[in-house]
Each structure stands twice: as C-alpha cells, then as structure tokens.
Design an enzyme around this catalytic site. Structure first.
Site, PDB file in Angstrom:
ATOM      1  N   ASP A   3      -1.291   6.756   6.351  1.00  0.00           N
ATOM      2  CA  ASP A   3      -2.410   5.885   5.992  1.00  0.00           C
ATOM      3  C   ASP A   3      -2.663   4.997   7.210  1.00  0.00           C
ATOM      4  O   ASP A   3      -1.861   4.128   7.527  1.00  0.00           O
ATOM      5  CB  ASP A   3      -2.015   5.046   4.765  1.00  0.00           C
ATOM      6  N   LYS A  54     -12.275  -1.437   7.516  1.00  0.00           N
ATOM      7  CA  LYS A  54     -11.568  -2.377   8.397  1.00  0.00           C
ATOM      8  C   LYS A  54     -12.072  -2.219   9.827  1.00  0.00           C
ATOM      9  O   LYS A  54     -12.697  -3.102  10.373  1.00  0.00           O
ATOM     10  CB  LYS A  54     -10.063  -2.172   8.305  1.00  0.00           C
ATOM     11  N   TRP A 113       0.838  -1.212   0.000  1.00  0.00           N
ATOM     12  CA  TRP A 113       0.000   0.000   0.000  1.00  0.00           C
ATOM     13  C   TRP A 113       0.865   1.251   0.000  1.00  0.00           C
ATOM     14  O   TRP A 113       0.546   2.238  -0.662  1.00  0.00           O
ATOM     15  CB  TRP A 113      -0.990  -0.022   1.158  1.00  0.00           C
TER      16      TRP A 113
END
Ligand code: PMP
Length: 360
Positions: free
Chosen positions: A171, A195, A101
């Site tokens: 992030d 999540k 990511w």
C-alpha cells in the site's frame, strides 16, 4: 483569492498549476464544448486522456511491460479486500503490521483466508518499522503485505522486507510517486490518489501480469476482479473519469518538474528542514524513530495537549491549515506531499519557532 498552506493528510494539496489548468479547461475541454466531467468515457477525447495518464505514469515509474496499470474506484480500503480475493490462491498471506491501515488490511484478509501477522510495531504505538530482514515468512503464503508509508504514525519502510521469494504487496497510498521505486521488486502496488496524485475517488493499481488471474476466490464479484478491469483497459464500467484526468495532469506536472529523482530531492529537503527544527527544539518533539521517519507525514507533539490544541488553532489563523494529528493519536501532523512547496514548510518552521520563543 487566497490559498492557505494545506498540510492535510488527504485529500491533500495539489499543484496549483494543475488546478489552474483544470479550471481553464472546465467549460470547454480543448474544443469539445464540454467539461471532462460531462464527457463519455467511451469518447475519443477521454480515451486520449486515460491513455496519456497511463503512459505518463509508466514513464515516471519505469513500469516494466509485464505489469498492468489499473485505474479503479473504492479507495485504498477496497484494495484491502481485492488483494486477498484475487491473490490468495493458497488462502494464506503474511502481513506486517505497522499502523492502522496495515491492521485494517490484515483484518480484512482474515475474512478470506489465513492472514498471519508476522511482524508488528504495535508494542510502541507504531513509532518504528520492525526489523524485516529475517521474517518467519509462511511457506504457503501467497504474498507478504506492507503499508509502505504509514500516514498516521509517520513511518516509512526504507528497506523493503526480505519476503523470502514471496510476492510483495504494498500500500503506497501516502508515498506514491514521492521518489523513484523499483516496481519489479513488487508483485502489486496500490495507492489511493488523494494524497500525492489527485482527488479522492481514484485508486491506482500496478500489478504483475501473472497476478491478474482468472482463478480468484469463489464469489468474487466481477467489479472486484483485477482481470475484469485489466481486460477492459480500466473501462469495464464508468471509471472515475474526472479523477483520472486530474491524476494525468499531476503525472505531467511531475515529469515537467524533473521526474521522481527530482521529487525525492525536493521532498528530502522539505522534510530535513522540519526534522532538523524538531531535533533542536525544546518545545516540539517528533514521535517516531529517526531511522524510520517518513518524508511525507511528520507527526510531532509538545507533550501538553492544551498547548497542542493552541498550536493548531493559532497555526490555522496564520494560514497553516490541517496540522491537527489523526483523531486516534492527537498532537500534530504535517503532511508535506509532492505538491507542498518549500515555502510552506519554511513558513511552518518559522511559525513553530515563533510559537516556541513566545513560551520562553
Ligand atoms: N492506506 C493508507 C496508507 C492511507 O493513508 C489511507 C487513507 N488515509 C488508506 C489506506 C485508506 O484510504 P481510502 O480512504 O481511500 O480507503
């Protein structure tokens, strides 16, 4: 009805109490005669929902007044572009590459300016967090970027990098609201909701006011400017209304559970149970350096691909779902977000123990 223990990395398990409340409000939200899904985002009822969501989030994270909260769309991946488009004034930024990511965000930033990879853990398959105490931070960097919890590899920054005065962008998709954080240490935090806090389709941005600028990169569409959304209170266009409503319920649930200090304790307890088992097991093995272990995503292997596949198959039959590791790394991964109860982890560990014993 029977619910499984869902170890998915995301979209992921949500608190049962939240789902039940949403179900009860589905046909008639508090006397409005309609569901939240059917409601105008300009209505009084919805205004109350989005305002309460922001205010509860501010309470949970003790967000300072000079930070804005935005509820956006486009997933966390859209932030990979929005961050450089809005923050790259000098057209330069430093990235710490701790997984796929972070790498995607770095590659995306390279389309808008000079993206520098100033540290990486790719040499050992992202199984650790590099030492970030004395980084070669670029003089002209507009920010330093991290992916704070690496969902795929199961590592977490337990110490934030020394950015040498540059703004830190993080992030936090897979560790959002799993523990208290000092928001003032960051210039900008973003997190995809799917999540720890809600359904996919909502992304939350917390940005210091001075980073919400008018002078963004030329050609940045209105929809991709933080200022557009900040000026309109996240109601520039139709926001992901139902997603924000569920996030708001999760925020209330977190407050009822005792807030983020309490979540941290619960998450540590759950993770310890699983890591302690892995550390004494003769069959299963954790794949990351102990000091960098995530509390949210726990990857493990047996070392034998066929046995891994059998484990995933048998665990599914036992009501333990989505334990297969990310398609790019294989093995297993248990994601044990806020809403995963302790009993789920206990059941998983008991199942692993049994699986191991059966194999002598
Ligand atoms: N960042 C992290 C840390 C993630 O785990 C994910 C998704 N698993 C993403 C970004 C991408 O999120 P999205 O699919 O919402 O774009």
């Amino acid at each position: 009805m029977s619910r499984v223990y869902n170890f998915s990395a995301g979209p992921a398990v949500l608190p049962e109490a939240v789902l039940k409340e949403a179900a009860a409000e589905m046909l008639d939200y508090r006397g409005t005669g309609m569901s939240v899904m059917e409601m105008s985002h300009r209505s009084k009822a919805y205004d109350d929902i989005i305002k309460a969501a922001e205010s509860d989030l501010r309470d949970l994270l003790h967000i300072p007044d000079n930070y804005r909260v935005l509820f956006l769309q486009g997933g966390a991946s859209q932030q990979f572009a929005m961050v450089p488009m809005n923050l790259m004034k000098n057209r330069a930024a430093d990235y710490i590459i701790t997984g796929q990511w972070a790498k995607k965000a770095y590659q995306e930033a390279g389309m808008y300016g000079q993206a520098n990879a100033i540290a990486s853990s790719e040499d050992r398959t992202f199984s650790y967090i590099p030492d970030c105490s004395d980084l070669p931070v670029s003089e002209n960097a507009d920010y330093v970027y991290i992916c704070e919890n690496n969902t795929i590899y199961g590592t977490k920054f337990w110490t934030l990098p020394d950015t040498k005065g540059k703004d830190l962008v993080a992030d936090q998709s897979s560790c959002f609201l799993s523990e208290p954080v000092d928001v003032a240490k960051y210039g900008l935090i973003f997190a995809g909701a799917q999540k720890n806090v809600g359904p996919a389709g909502t992304v939350i941005v917390i940005a210091r006011e001075d980073l919400i600028r008018e002078d963004v990169l030329e050609g940045t569409p209105a929809m991709l400017r933080y200022k557009t959304h900040a000026d309109a209170g996240s109601l520039y266009n139709t926001p992901p209304t139902y997603g924000i409503y569920i996030c708001g319920k999760v925020f209330k649930w977190l407050k009822e559970m005792g807030g983020l200090e309490e979540m941290k304790k619960r998450n540590e307890k759950k993770a310890k149970l699983l890591y302690d088992f892995l550390d004494q097991s003769r069959l299963f093995k954790g794949t990351v350096e102990k000091k960098d272990r995530s509390l949210m995503n726990v990857p493990f292997i047996t070392g034998d691909e066929a046995l891994d596949a059998l484990f995933v198959k048998e665990s599914k039959a036992a009501g333990l779902e989505n334990l297969k590791g990310h398609r790019t790394v294989g093995g297993m991964r248990a994601s044990i977000y806020n809403a995963m109860p302790m009993e789920g982890v206990e059941k998983l560990v008991a199942f692993m123990d049994d699986f191991e014993k059966k194999r002598g």
